[in-house]
Scaffold this motif. Structure first.
Motif, PDB file in Angstrom:
ATOM      1  N   ALA A  32       0.821  -1.217   0.000  1.00  0.00           N
ATOM      2  CA  ALA A  32       0.000   0.000   0.000  1.00  0.00           C
ATOM      3  C   ALA A  32       0.857   1.271   0.000  1.00  0.00           C
ATOM      4  O   ALA A  32       0.597   2.190  -0.803  1.00  0.00           O
ATOM      5  CB  ALA A  32      -0.955  -0.018   1.201  1.00  0.00           C
ATOM      6  N   PRO A  33       1.897   1.397   0.855  1.00  0.00           N
ATOM      7  CA  PRO A  33       2.732   2.610   0.768  1.00  0.00           C
ATOM      8  C   PRO A  33       3.419   2.766  -0.586  1.00  0.00           C
ATOM      9  O   PRO A  33       3.540   3.897  -1.093  1.00  0.00           O
ATOM     10  CB  PRO A  33       3.761   2.406   1.893  1.00  0.00           C
ATOM     11  CG  PRO A  33       3.129   1.452   2.830  1.00  0.00           C
ATOM     12  CD  PRO A  33       2.288   0.552   2.005  1.00  0.00           C
ATOM     13  N   ALA A  34       3.870   1.668  -1.179  1.00  0.00           N
ATOM     14  CA  ALA A  34       4.543   1.771  -2.484  1.00  0.00           C
ATOM     15  C   ALA A  34       3.578   2.264  -3.555  1.00  0.00           C
ATOM     16  O   ALA A  34       3.921   3.149  -4.361  1.00  0.00           O
ATOM     17  CB  ALA A  34       5.122   0.403  -2.868  1.00  0.00           C
ATOM     18  N   LEU A  35       2.363   1.720  -3.582  1.00  0.00           N
ATOM     19  CA  LEU A  35       1.380   2.160  -4.573  1.00  0.00           C
ATOM     20  C   LEU A  35       1.018   3.630  -4.372  1.00  0.00           C
ATOM     21  O   LEU A  35       0.919   4.409  -5.345  1.00  0.00           O
ATOM     22  CB  LEU A  35       0.134   1.287  -4.494  1.00  0.00           C
ATOM     23  CG  LEU A  35       0.278  -0.165  -4.977  1.00  0.00           C
ATOM     24  CD1 LEU A  35      -1.021  -0.931  -4.736  1.00  0.00           C
ATOM     25  CD2 LEU A  35       0.640  -0.197  -6.459  1.00  0.00           C
ATOM     26  N   ALA A  36       0.795   4.032  -3.120  1.00  0.00           N
ATOM     27  CA  ALA A  36       0.432   5.431  -2.858  1.00  0.00           C
ATOM     28  C   ALA A  36       1.574   6.369  -3.231  1.00  0.00           C
ATOM     29  O   ALA A  36       1.339   7.481  -3.758  1.00  0.00           O
ATOM     30  CB  ALA A  36       0.061   5.597  -1.383  1.00  0.00           C
ATOM     31  N   THR A  37       2.816   5.945  -2.976  1.00  0.00           N
ATOM     32  CA  THR A  37       3.966   6.787  -3.328  1.00  0.00           C
ATOM     33  C   THR A  37       4.086   6.955  -4.838  1.00  0.00           C
ATOM     34  O   THR A  37       4.291   8.072  -5.351  1.00  0.00           O
ATOM     35  CB  THR A  37       5.254   6.168  -2.763  1.00  0.00           C
ATOM     36  OG1 THR A  37       5.134   6.030  -1.337  1.00  0.00           O
ATOM     37  CG2 THR A  37       6.451   7.035  -3.095  1.00  0.00           C
ATOM     38  N   VAL A  38       3.957   5.874  -5.570  1.00  0.00           N
ATOM     39  CA  VAL A  38       4.050   5.945  -7.040  1.00  0.00           C
ATOM     40  C   VAL A  38       2.927   6.802  -7.608  1.00  0.00           C
ATOM     41  O   VAL A  38       3.134   7.631  -8.514  1.00  0.00           O
ATOM     42  CB  VAL A  38       4.028   4.528  -7.630  1.00  0.00           C
ATOM     43  CG1 VAL A  38       3.918   4.587  -9.160  1.00  0.00           C
ATOM     44  CG2 VAL A  38       5.277   3.764  -7.218  1.00  0.00           C
ATOM     45  N   ALA A  39       1.696   6.606  -7.080  1.00  0.00           N
ATOM     46  CA  ALA A  39       0.554   7.369  -7.591  1.00  0.00           C
ATOM     47  C   ALA A  39       0.725   8.862  -7.333  1.00  0.00           C
ATOM     48  O   ALA A  39       0.467   9.706  -8.208  1.00  0.00           O
ATOM     49  CB  ALA A  39      -0.735   6.847  -6.952  1.00  0.00           C
ATOM     50  N   ALA A  40       1.153   9.201  -6.071  1.00  0.00           N
ATOM     51  CA  ALA A  40       1.334  10.629  -5.762  1.00  0.00           C
ATOM     52  C   ALA A  40       2.485  11.225  -6.568  1.00  0.00           C
ATOM     53  O   ALA A  40       2.425  12.396  -6.987  1.00  0.00           O
ATOM     54  CB  ALA A  40       1.582  10.792  -4.265  1.00  0.00           C
ATOM     55  N   ALA A  41       3.527  10.448  -6.813  1.00  0.00           N
ATOM     56  CA  ALA A  41       4.657  10.952  -7.611  1.00  0.00           C
ATOM     57  C   ALA A  41       4.252  11.181  -9.061  1.00  0.00           C
ATOM     58  O   ALA A  41       4.749  12.106  -9.713  1.00  0.00           O
ATOM     59  CB  ALA A  41       5.819   9.968  -7.529  1.00  0.00           C
ATOM     60  N   ALA A  42       3.334  10.356  -9.572  1.00  0.00           N
ATOM     61  CA  ALA A  42       2.953  10.466 -10.987  1.00  0.00           C
ATOM     62  C   ALA A  42       1.885  11.513 -11.219  1.00  0.00           C
ATOM     63  O   ALA A  42       1.921  12.230 -12.240  1.00  0.00           O
ATOM     64  CB  ALA A  42       2.491   9.100 -11.493  1.00  0.00           C
ATOM     65  N   TRP A  43       0.904  11.649 -10.298  1.00  0.00           N
ATOM     66  CA  TRP A  43      -0.238  12.523 -10.587  1.00  0.00           C
ATOM     67  C   TRP A  43      -0.450  13.623  -9.559  1.00  0.00           C
ATOM     68  O   TRP A  43      -1.424  14.349  -9.624  1.00  0.00           O
ATOM     69  CB  TRP A  43      -1.507  11.678 -10.714  1.00  0.00           C
ATOM     70  CG  TRP A  43      -1.485  10.811 -11.940  1.00  0.00           C
ATOM     71  CD1 TRP A  43      -1.622  11.196 -13.238  1.00  0.00           C
ATOM     72  CD2 TRP A  43      -1.251   9.404 -11.977  1.00  0.00           C
ATOM     73  NE1 TRP A  43      -1.510  10.147 -14.094  1.00  0.00           N
ATOM     74  CE2 TRP A  43      -1.285   9.002 -13.348  1.00  0.00           C
ATOM     75  CE3 TRP A  43      -1.034   8.409 -11.027  1.00  0.00           C
ATOM     76  CZ2 TRP A  43      -1.101   7.695 -13.754  1.00  0.00           C
ATOM     77  CZ3 TRP A  43      -0.864   7.107 -11.442  1.00  0.00           C
ATOM     78  CH2 TRP A  43      -0.893   6.748 -12.780  1.00  0.00           C
TER      79      TRP A  43
END
Length: 379
Positions: free
Chosen positions: A62-73
């Motif tokens: 969950a932290p990895a997905l949230a980090t990638v999503a926030a970094a991308a969008w």
């Protein structure tokens, strides 16, 4: 069969919060893309929300997905990243949470989305990320403190229960040792008298002489059995059984207390011989405990003792007025536990408690055995 734990209200609240933030993230991504919902940012928001709600996923997912999503969008996905970082900090993973924040902020500079984390205010997203980490650390510390306090309370409860059991067992051992002394004294008298009679067997009929010899042998064997039983009650540390004086009169105890400076008044009804030996021992211990408690907690108080040995019940009442506690006294609190065990074993009741104005009352009733109460004699 394993029992499935029911969710708590905190878990329900977390689920509601994640669902709400996921909905807000989808709405924000739709606003940023001209009202379209079927977009990659919206799908990423739903995926991050599902990862946060999934109970059996490995914790880094969950932290990895949230980090990638926030970094991308950018900022539409920031609320879900804040939740992930808060939970990481609460579970003693603050360095991982800080690393996720740094990765999202730095990567967002290079991806440069329309809704970047730096767009609303230059340091706004950074402040939110720091607050999430600090809040998670505080919540985790508080949770561990509460768990530690609960564990200590449970440990103290179990320890007190074990001490009460030990006090009851010690009192039962003391009762058995005291009754051994009483019975040994009486059996030794039987053996002594029958031994004297057997020396005059020449003047007695043979059947009587034989019965006397058998009685003397039985008394001697009973004494040996009592010694064996008492051996099981020996203190394993000292190697000796308790040798408290038995069948001592309460008057001796009162006189000792008066010499020590206590103000004691006693009113006895009947003769001690009218009560069974076990009752007399119990009365002695109750008076001893009552006087001891008065010395500890009501120094200089007037102590009144009322004892009744007459059937059908042996009663003892000890009251003391208010007084100053003795300095430096540490009370174990298990004296009354042992007394209650002793009185209950004899079929009686014991009540102890305040009576108002700082005074204290210790009251016990012990019924006489039915056959003794009817015939009016005692052992």
């Amino acid at each position: 069969m394993t029992r499935i734990a029911r969710p708590t209200w905190k878990q329900y609240g977390r689920w509601a919060l994640v669902v709400l933030l996921t909905f807000v993230a989808v709405q924000n991504t739709a606003s940023a893309t001209g009202g379209r919902y079927l977009t990659m940012p919206a799908a990423a928001a739903v995926l991050c929300g599902a990862a946060l709600l999934a109970p059996r996923l490995p914790w880094p997912v969950a932290p990895a997905l949230a980090t990638v999503a926030a970094a991308a969008w950018g900022w539409p996905l920031l609320p879900l990243l804040l939740v992930a970082m808060f939970e990481l900090a609460a579970h003693r993973r603050a360095p991982v949470a800080v690393g996720c924040a740094l990765v999202a902020l730095v990567a967002n500079v290079f991806t440069d989305p329309v809704t970047a984390l730096w767009t609303p205010q230059q340091y706004g997203a950074t402040l939110f990320l720091m607050v999430a980490v600090v809040g998670g650390l505080w919540l985790g510390s508080r949770r561990r403190l509460v768990e530690s306090l609960n564990s200590q309370v449970e440990h103290l409860r179990v320890e007190r229960k074990l001490r009460e059991q030990a006090a009851r067992a010690a009192e039962r051992s003391r009762i058995a040792a005291e009754m051994h002394d009483v019975l040994a004294h009486r059996l030794s008298l039987i053996a002594l008298h029958t031994g004297v009679l057997t020396t005059k067997a020449d003047t007695l009929p043979p059947p009587i002489a034989e019965r006397l010899a058998l009685l003397r042998t039985a008394a001697t064997e009973a004494l040996a059995d009592l010694r064996d039983v008492l051996g099981a009650l020996h203190d394993t540390e000292t190697g000796s059984a308790p040798r408290d004086p038995v069948l001592r009169e309460v008057d001796e105890l009162v006189e000792q207390s008066r010499v020590a400076g206590q103000h004691v008044q006693i009113d006895a009804t009947g003769r001690p011989e009218e009560a069974p030996a076990a009752h007399r021992l119990a009365v002695y211990r109750i008076v001893q405990e009552g006087l001891s408690n008065a010395r500890k907690h009501a120094r200089g108080a007037q102590v009144t003792i009322r004892v009744c040995y007459q059937p059908p019940t042996t009663t003892v009442e000890i009251t003391n007025t208010a007084g100053a506690p003795a300095p430096g006294v540490v009370d174990s609190g298990f004296g009354l536990v042992g007394l209650r065990e002793r009185v209950t074993a004899l079929g009686g009741d014991l009540v102890a408690g305040p009576t108002g104005a700082g005074s204290w009352r210790l009251f016990s009733t012990i019924p006489h055995p039915a056959d003794l109460a009817q015939n009016g004699w005692s052992t």
